[in-house]
Design a protein around this motif. Structure first.
Motif, PDB file in Angstrom:
ATOM      1  N   ARG A  17       0.805  -1.225   0.000  1.00  3.19           N
ATOM      2  CA  ARG A  17       0.000   0.000   0.000  1.00  3.19           C
ATOM      3  C   ARG A  17       0.841   1.280   0.000  1.00  3.19           C
ATOM      4  O   ARG A  17       0.282   2.375   0.106  1.00  3.19           O
ATOM      5  N   SER A  18       2.132   1.156  -0.125  1.00  2.00           N
ATOM      6  CA  SER A  18       2.981   2.332  -0.286  1.00  2.00           C
ATOM      7  C   SER A  18       4.274   1.920  -0.964  1.00  2.00           C
ATOM      8  O   SER A  18       4.696   0.761  -0.894  1.00  2.00           O
ATOM      9  N   VAL A  19       4.886   2.891  -1.636  1.00  2.00           N
ATOM     10  CA  VAL A  19       6.200   2.687  -2.242  1.00  2.00           C
ATOM     11  C   VAL A  19       7.092   3.832  -1.795  1.00  2.00           C
ATOM     12  O   VAL A  19       6.632   4.968  -1.631  1.00  2.00           O
ATOM     13  N   THR A  20       8.360   3.527  -1.585  1.00  2.00           N
ATOM     14  CA  THR A  20       9.330   4.557  -1.224  1.00  2.00           C
ATOM     15  C   THR A  20      10.307   4.703  -2.371  1.00  2.00           C
ATOM     16  O   THR A  20      10.877   3.718  -2.851  1.00  2.00           O
ATOM     17  N   VAL A  21      10.466   5.940  -2.834  1.00  2.00           N
ATOM     18  CA  VAL A  21      11.338   6.210  -3.973  1.00  2.00           C
ATOM     19  C   VAL A  21      12.402   7.226  -3.587  1.00  2.00           C
ATOM     20  O   VAL A  21      12.233   7.995  -2.638  1.00  2.00           O
ATOM     21  N   LEU A  22      13.503   7.196  -4.316  1.00  2.00           N
ATOM     22  CA  LEU A  22      14.566   8.169  -4.152  1.00  2.00           C
ATOM     23  C   LEU A  22      14.339   9.260  -5.186  1.00  2.00           C
ATOM     24  O   LEU A  22      14.296   8.994  -6.389  1.00  2.00           O
ATOM     25  N   SER A  23      14.160  10.514  -4.705  1.00  2.00           N
ATOM     26  CA  SER A  23      13.911  11.634  -5.589  1.00  2.00           C
ATOM     27  C   SER A  23      14.972  12.705  -5.351  1.00  2.00           C
ATOM     28  O   SER A  23      15.602  12.762  -4.299  1.00  2.00           O
ATOM     29  N   SER A  24      15.151  13.583  -6.324  1.00  2.00           N
ATOM     30  CA  SER A  24      16.209  14.582  -6.255  1.00  2.00           C
ATOM     31  C   SER A  24      15.642  15.987  -6.128  1.00  2.00           C
ATOM     32  O   SER A  24      14.521  16.272  -6.554  1.00  2.00           O
ATOM     33  N   HIS A  25      16.428  16.876  -5.531  1.00  2.00           N
ATOM     34  CA  HIS A  25      16.068  18.288  -5.448  1.00  2.00           C
ATOM     35  C   HIS A  25      17.334  19.094  -5.237  1.00  2.00           C
ATOM     36  O   HIS A  25      18.423  18.546  -5.065  1.00  2.00           O
ATOM     37  N   GLY A  26      17.208  20.422  -5.250  1.00  2.00           N
ATOM     38  CA  GLY A  26      18.361  21.287  -5.115  1.00  2.00           C
ATOM     39  C   GLY A  26      18.506  21.854  -3.722  1.00  2.00           C
ATOM     40  O   GLY A  26      17.709  21.574  -2.819  1.00  2.00           O
ATOM     41  N   ALA A  27      19.531  22.693  -3.552  1.00  2.00           N
ATOM     42  CA  ALA A  27      19.812  23.275  -2.240  1.00  2.00           C
ATOM     43  C   ALA A  27      18.954  24.502  -1.949  1.00  2.00           C
ATOM     44  O   ALA A  27      18.946  24.996  -0.819  1.00  2.00           O
ATOM     45  N   ASP A  35      15.502  24.797  -2.490  1.00  2.00           N
ATOM     46  CA  ASP A  35      14.069  24.522  -2.452  1.00  2.00           C
ATOM     47  C   ASP A  35      13.743  23.825  -1.140  1.00  2.00           C
ATOM     48  O   ASP A  35      14.630  23.571  -0.323  1.00  2.00           O
ATOM     49  N   ASP A  36      12.466  23.522  -0.940  1.00  2.00           N
ATOM     50  CA  ASP A  36      12.031  22.906   0.312  1.00  2.00           C
ATOM     51  C   ASP A  36      11.977  21.386   0.246  1.00  2.00           C
ATOM     52  O   ASP A  36      11.478  20.743   1.170  1.00  2.00           O
ATOM     53  N   GLY A  37      12.451  20.809  -0.841  1.00  2.00           N
ATOM     54  CA  GLY A  37      12.507  19.362  -0.931  1.00  2.00           C
ATOM     55  C   GLY A  37      11.658  18.805  -2.051  1.00  2.00           C
ATOM     56  O   GLY A  37      10.926  19.529  -2.736  1.00  2.00           O
ATOM     57  N   PRO A  38      11.736  17.484  -2.266  1.00  2.00           N
ATOM     58  CA  PRO A  38      10.993  16.854  -3.356  1.00  2.00           C
ATOM     59  C   PRO A  38       9.553  16.537  -2.960  1.00  2.00           C
ATOM     60  O   PRO A  38       9.224  16.410  -1.781  1.00  2.00           O
ATOM     61  N   ALA A  39       8.716  16.423  -3.969  1.00  2.75           N
ATOM     62  CA  ALA A  39       7.333  15.966  -3.792  1.00  2.75           C
ATOM     63  C   ALA A  39       7.047  14.979  -4.903  1.00  2.75           C
ATOM     64  O   ALA A  39       7.563  15.108  -6.010  1.00  2.75           O
ATOM     65  N   VAL A  40       6.250  13.961  -4.593  1.00  2.00           N
ATOM     66  CA  VAL A  40       5.909  12.956  -5.588  1.00  2.00           C
ATOM     67  C   VAL A  40       4.401  12.748  -5.563  1.00  2.00           C
ATOM     68  O   VAL A  40       3.841  12.327  -4.546  1.00  2.00           O
ATOM     69  N   ASP A  41       3.731  13.063  -6.671  1.00  5.59           N
ATOM     70  CA  ASP A  41       2.292  12.853  -6.800  1.00  5.59           C
ATOM     71  C   ASP A  41       2.035  11.518  -7.465  1.00  5.59           C
ATOM     72  O   ASP A  41       2.908  10.973  -8.170  1.00  5.59           O
ATOM     73  N   SER A  73       4.754  11.257 -10.344  1.00  2.20           N
ATOM     74  CA  SER A  73       5.254  12.504 -10.916  1.00  2.20           C
ATOM     75  C   SER A  73       6.099  13.221  -9.878  1.00  2.20           C
ATOM     76  O   SER A  73       5.595  13.636  -8.833  1.00  2.20           O
ATOM     77  N   ALA A  74       7.390  13.380 -10.156  1.00  2.00           N
ATOM     78  CA  ALA A  74       8.309  14.017  -9.216  1.00  2.00           C
ATOM     79  C   ALA A  74       8.406  15.506  -9.492  1.00  2.00           C
ATOM     80  O   ALA A  74       8.381  15.949 -10.643  1.00  2.00           O
ATOM     81  N   SER A  75       8.530  16.291  -8.427  1.00  2.00           N
ATOM     82  CA  SER A  75       8.711  17.731  -8.556  1.00  2.00           C
ATOM     83  C   SER A  75       9.423  18.232  -7.305  1.00  2.00           C
ATOM     84  O   SER A  75       9.731  17.449  -6.399  1.00  2.00           O
ATOM     85  N   VAL A  76       9.699  19.529  -7.252  1.00  2.00           N
ATOM     86  CA  VAL A  76      10.255  20.132  -6.049  1.00  2.00           C
ATOM     87  C   VAL A  76       9.287  21.198  -5.561  1.00  2.00           C
ATOM     88  O   VAL A  76       8.496  21.746  -6.333  1.00  2.00           O
ATOM     89  N   VAL A  77       9.329  21.494  -4.265  1.00  2.00           N
ATOM     90  CA  VAL A  77       8.395  22.458  -3.692  1.00  2.00           C
ATOM     91  C   VAL A  77       9.159  23.606  -3.036  1.00  2.00           C
ATOM     92  O   VAL A  77      10.222  23.415  -2.454  1.00  2.00           O
TER      93      VAL A  77
END
Length: 296
Positions: free
Chosen positions: A220-230, A232-238, A249-253
């Motif tokens: 019922r859940s998956v854990t993924v490794l996502s990337s972001h920059g220094a 921003d407030d971190g990655p988000a995955v929809d 869908s990966a993005s940064v917030v």
């Protein structure tokens, strides 16, 4: 092994940056104004991302690629199973992480050309066996004079690991380590050949923006490794779920004020699903491909 995985993720993250720029261009061309209209830009970006996820899901659902995926052998779990009491001390742990193993004795001949992967459903698949020498070299690439683990025996056996079709019993090379009661196991068959996706990536030459770290035991859940920059407030995955696929869908917030470095950061993100993943294909919206497993 983790160094190679992180290198792959870094390469994917650089491609991810190019893809984000393309997304910005898409909704800017659609009439969005980025300066002074952050909310409008955010809404348009969300619309573009949702449309892309739906495009990927529609292309994969009931496709030949999806059918091939469900018939193949695609691990989503670690192909190496450590001894039950690993590790006795920090020296042994460092030796394993450095792949600094020493062989005492000879490697056995491979008993036959093929091995059988067996699923709990009763389905099976015959695949070529990896030779003992190839398997040993996959876990023993280190050659420094530091701490090492001694391999005192090697034989062919079995192990169980997670795949896109559920748990499977696969042929495995069993390496007996000096001082350990149970062996180190390595899957002795390679995954099925990569599939040709039925949808093109957002940008040609784009790498994998996401890496699968683990799937929850109940699916019922998956854990993924996502990337972001220094900056921003971190990655988000929809997530978009259909009967045949789960599209991420990966993005940064957010953004941070002040000087910004070019650091590339990797972070685990856990995505909850409405129902177990099962045999649905886990897809990356940007690449249009199955999310690869991040082998540590």
């Amino acid at each position: 092994m983790r160094i190679r995985a992180i290198a792959a993720a870094v390469s994917g993250a650089l491609a991810h940056t190019a893809q984000l720029l393309l997304v910005l261009a898409l909704f800017a061309a659609a009439g969005g104004t980025l300066t002074g209209c952050g909310r409008v830009a955010e809404v348009r970006a969300r619309q573009v991302a949702d449309a892309r996820a739906r495009q990927v899901a529609d292309a994969w659902d009931d496709s030949e690629a999806a059918r091939a995926w469900r018939k193949g052998y695609h691990p989503i779990g670690e192909a190496v199973d450590l001894p039950e009491d690993a590790f006795h001390d920090i020296s042994d742990k460092l030796a394993y992480e450095a792949q600094n193993l020493a062989l005492r004795g000879q490697l056995p001949a491979t008993p036959g050309k093929n091995g059988r992967v067996k699923w709990e459903s009763g389905a099976s698949l015959t695949l070529p066996l990896m030779e003992a020498r190839q398997a040993y070299e996959a876990v023993a690439r280190g050659s420094n004079g530091g701490p090492h683990l001694t391999v005192t025996g090697v034989k062919l056996g079995e192990m169980t690991l997670s795949t896109s079709r559920g748990p499977a019993t696969v042929p495995a090379w069993l390496f007996t380590l000096d001082g350990y009661d149970t062996p180190l196991k390595l899957a002795a068959v390679r995954p099925s050949k990569p599939l040709t996706p039925p949808v093109k990536p957002v940008a040609e030459g784009s790498g994998d923006t996401l890496q699968l770290v683990r799937t929850a035991r109940d699916g019922r859940s998956v854990t993924v490794l996502s990337s972001h920059g220094a900056c921003d407030d971190g990655p988000a995955v929809d997530v978009l779920e259909t009967d045949g696929s789960v599209v991420l869908s990966a993005s940064v917030v957010g953004t941070k004020e002040g000087p910004c470095t070019a650091d590339l950061l990797l972070e685990e993100v856990t995505v909850k699903l409405n129902r177990p993943l099962g045999d649905r294909v886990l897809l990356d919206a940007f690449t249009g491909r199955p999310v690869p497993y991040e082998r540590s």
